[in-house]
Design an enzyme around this catalytic site. Structure first.
Site, PDB file in Angstrom:
ATOM      1  N   ASN A  13     -23.570  27.902  20.816  1.00  0.00           N
ATOM      2  CA  ASN A  13     -22.681  28.223  21.880  1.00  0.00           C
ATOM      3  C   ASN A  13     -21.121  28.871  22.050  1.00  0.00           C
ATOM      4  O   ASN A  13     -19.995  28.612  21.591  1.00  0.00           O
ATOM      5  CB  ASN A  13     -22.263  26.524  22.456  1.00  0.00           C
ATOM      6  CG  ASN A  13     -21.655  26.948  24.720  1.00  0.00           C
ATOM      7  OD1 ASN A  13     -21.524  28.151  24.811  1.00  0.00           O
ATOM      8  ND2 ASN A  13     -21.212  25.919  25.196  1.00  0.00           N
ATOM      9  N   LYS A  15     -19.277  30.167  24.600  1.00  0.00           N
ATOM     10  CA  LYS A  15     -18.790  30.508  25.789  1.00  0.00           C
ATOM     11  C   LYS A  15     -18.596  31.082  26.420  1.00  0.00           C
ATOM     12  O   LYS A  15     -18.990  32.237  26.183  1.00  0.00           O
ATOM     13  CB  LYS A  15     -17.700  28.853  25.373  1.00  0.00           C
ATOM     14  CG  LYS A  15     -18.234  27.363  24.945  1.00  0.00           C
ATOM     15  CD  LYS A  15     -17.057  26.756  24.868  1.00  0.00           C
ATOM     16  CE  LYS A  15     -18.009  25.398  24.095  1.00  0.00           C
ATOM     17  NZ  LYS A  15     -17.037  24.043  23.855  1.00  0.00           N
ATOM     18  N   HIS A  94     -24.389  21.759  30.470  1.00  0.00           N
ATOM     19  CA  HIS A  94     -22.893  21.635  29.752  1.00  0.00           C
ATOM     20  C   HIS A  94     -22.032  20.802  30.695  1.00  0.00           C
ATOM     21  O   HIS A  94     -22.013  21.026  31.474  1.00  0.00           O
ATOM     22  CB  HIS A  94     -22.570  23.177  29.051  1.00  0.00           C
ATOM     23  CG  HIS A  94     -21.544  22.987  28.015  1.00  0.00           C
ATOM     24  ND1 HIS A  94     -20.379  22.638  28.332  1.00  0.00           N
ATOM     25  CD2 HIS A  94     -21.811  23.090  27.271  1.00  0.00           C
ATOM     26  CE1 HIS A  94     -19.556  22.399  27.248  1.00  0.00           C
ATOM     27  NE2 HIS A  94     -21.033  22.849  26.848  1.00  0.00           N
ATOM     28  N   GLU A  96     -19.121  21.284  30.664  1.00  0.00           N
ATOM     29  CA  GLU A  96     -17.889  22.247  31.145  1.00  0.00           C
ATOM     30  C   GLU A  96     -18.559  22.411  32.622  1.00  0.00           C
ATOM     31  O   GLU A  96     -17.851  22.680  33.150  1.00  0.00           O
ATOM     32  CB  GLU A  96     -17.508  23.522  30.180  1.00  0.00           C
ATOM     33  CG  GLU A  96     -16.862  23.057  28.764  1.00  0.00           C
ATOM     34  CD  GLU A  96     -16.599  23.607  27.853  1.00  0.00           C
ATOM     35  OE1 GLU A  96     -16.995  24.756  27.889  1.00  0.00           O
ATOM     36  OE2 GLU A  96     -16.691  23.185  26.898  1.00  0.00           O
ATOM     37  N   GLU A 164     -23.889  15.262  24.012  1.00  0.00           N
ATOM     38  CA  GLU A 164     -22.229  16.472  23.683  1.00  0.00           C
ATOM     39  C   GLU A 164     -22.007  15.069  24.504  1.00  0.00           C
ATOM     40  O   GLU A 164     -21.794  15.046  25.659  1.00  0.00           O
ATOM     41  CB  GLU A 164     -22.450  16.995  23.820  1.00  0.00           C
ATOM     42  CG  GLU A 164     -23.343  19.020  23.188  1.00  0.00           C
ATOM     43  CD  GLU A 164     -22.978  20.269  23.616  1.00  0.00           C
ATOM     44  OE1 GLU A 164     -22.371  20.926  22.933  1.00  0.00           O
ATOM     45  OE2 GLU A 164     -22.695  20.204  24.643  1.00  0.00           O
ATOM     46  N   GLY A 170     -14.745  19.920  21.352  1.00  0.00           N
ATOM     47  CA  GLY A 170     -13.380  20.893  21.172  1.00  0.00           C
ATOM     48  C   GLY A 170     -11.958  19.863  20.861  1.00  0.00           C
ATOM     49  O   GLY A 170     -11.051  20.443  20.485  1.00  0.00           O
ATOM     50  N   SER A 208     -17.425  19.059  18.276  1.00  0.00           N
ATOM     51  CA  SER A 208     -16.820  19.306  17.128  1.00  0.00           C
ATOM     52  C   SER A 208     -17.663  19.553  15.223  1.00  0.00           C
ATOM     53  O   SER A 208     -17.404  19.259  14.558  1.00  0.00           O
ATOM     54  CB  SER A 208     -15.770  17.899  16.889  1.00  0.00           C
ATOM     55  OG  SER A 208     -14.998  17.842  17.628  1.00  0.00           O
TER      56      SER A 208
HETATM   57  P1  PGA Z   1     -17.317  22.721  19.875  1.00  0.00           P
HETATM   58  O1  PGA Z   1     -18.307  22.647  21.477  1.00  0.00           O
HETATM   59  O2  PGA Z   1     -18.628  22.274  19.127  1.00  0.00           O
HETATM   60  O3  PGA Z   1     -16.155  23.261  20.177  1.00  0.00           O
HETATM   61  O4  PGA Z   1     -16.530  21.101  19.825  1.00  0.00           O
HETATM   62  C1  PGA Z   1     -19.313  22.312  21.297  1.00  0.00           C
HETATM   63  C2  PGA Z   1     -20.089  22.600  22.813  1.00  0.00           C
HETATM   64  O5  PGA Z   1     -19.459  22.520  24.402  1.00  0.00           O
HETATM   65  O6  PGA Z   1     -20.955  22.736  22.387  1.00  0.00           O
END
Ligand code: PGA
Length: 250
Positions: A13, A15, A94, A96, A164, A170, A208
Site C-alpha cells: 500500500n 498510500k 483502511h 487512515e 490491521e 507505521g 509494521s
Molecule cells: P505499515 O502500514 O506497514 O507502514 O505499518 C500498513 C498499512 O497501513 O497498510
C-alpha cells in the site's frame, strides 16, 4: 479448511507516495514477484502511476473508491474507472480513511459492494485502535467491523480481509505472534459464520511488517499474507517480504 487452499497475498500500500521516478522500484518488485509463483503480489499505487506500470507485469490495486459508478462527484474515482485502468483490487476501509475521513462501516460496505460490482476484488481493512486494544475490546470491535463492512455478495473469490491493528500501523509496534494468530483465527470464524465460504477468505496481517519479522508472522497458520505500507515502497524492503511468504509453509 487448510491454509493450503487459500491464496497467499503480498500487497503493498503505497498510500500518498510515489512519483514517476519511483517506477524503477515497481519494475524490480515485479521481476522478483514473477520468480515467487506461490505468492500473489499486488501493489496498491497512487492513481497517478496507474497508466505507467502496464509493462511491469504486476497486479495493481487502488486504495479507495467512490460508491457510485460515475457522476457529479468532483475529485472522486469510481471502481468502474479503476477497473477500466486495468487494476484488479481496491483497498476499502483502511484505518487512515476511517479516521481521517470518518468513514463508517456502512460506507465501507457500500464501497466494497461497488468494488465487487465492477468485477474487482475488495481488500477490506479492519482493526482496533490502541484504546480498544488496551480495554480488551479488540474482538468486539472486529466483529462489528466485519458485520458492518462486508457486503452481502462477499465470497472467497472477491474479498480479502486485512487485519490491521491501528496502533501497529507505521509505529514499529506489533502484537505478539500469539495475539496475531489468535485474532486471525477468531476473524476466520467470524467470516465463516457470515459468509458462505468465509473460511476460504485470505486474511492478511498489516502493521509494521518488515523483512525482519515477516517469516515469523507468515509461519502462523491463519495468516495468509500481509498488507504492507512503508516497507513496500522500496524493492529492497518489499522483496524479502515476498520471499518470506513464498518460503512459508502453505
Ligand atoms: P505499515 O502500514 O506497514 O507502514 O505499518 C500498513 C498499512 O497501513 O497498510
Amino acid at each position: 479448511m487448510s491454509q493450503r487452499t487459500r491464496t497467499k497475498v503480498a500487497a503493498g500500500n503505497w498510500k500518498m507516495n510515489g512519483k514517476v521516478s519511483d517506477l524503477k522500484e515497481v519494475t524490480k518488485i515485479a521481476h522478483a514477484a514473477r520468480q515467487r509463483k506461490t505468492v500473489f503480489t499486488l501493489l496498491c499505487l497512487p492513481l497517478t502511476l496507474f497508466g505507467r506500470v502496464g509493462g511491469a507485469g504486476l497486479s495493481v490495486g487502488a486504495q479507495d473508491c467512490h460508491v457510485s459508478a460515475s457522476g457529479a462527484h468532483t475529485g472522486e474515482i469510481s471502481a468502474e474507472m479503476i477497473a477500466d485502468a486495468s487494476a484488479t483490487h481496491v483497498i476499502v476501509g483502511h484505518s487512515e480513511r476511517r479516521t481521517d475521513y470518518l468513514e463508517s462501516d456502512c460506507l465501507v460496505q457500500q464501497k466494497a459492494q461497488a468494488v465487487l460490482g465492477a468485477g474487482l476484488t475488495a481488500i477490506i481493512c479492519v482493526g482496533e485502535n490502541r484504546e480498544q486494544y488496551e480495554a480488551g475490546q479488540a474482538l468486539a470491535v472486529l466483529q462489528a467491523q466485519i458485520e458492518g463492512s462486508l457486503p452481502e455478495a462477499a465470497n472467497s473469490n472477491n474479498v480479502i480481509v486485512a487485519y490491521e491493528p491501528v496502533w501497529a500501523i507505521g509505529t514499529g509496534l506489533l502484537p505478539t505472534n500469539e495475539e496475531i494468530q489468535s485474532v486471525h483465527s477468531e476473524i476466520r470464524e467470524m467470516l465463516g459464520r457470515q459468509v458462505v465460504d468465509g473460511e476460504g477468505i485470505s486474511i492478511l496481517y498489516g502493521g509494521s511488517v518488515k523483512g525482519s519479522n515477516a517469516a515469523e508472522i507468515f509461519s502462523l497458520p491463519d495468516v495468509d499474507g500481509a498488507l504492507v505500507g512503508g516497507a513496500s515502497l522500496k524493492a529492497n524492503d518489499f522483496i524479502p517480504i515476498i520471499e518470506a511468504l513464498d518460503a512459508a509453509e502453505a
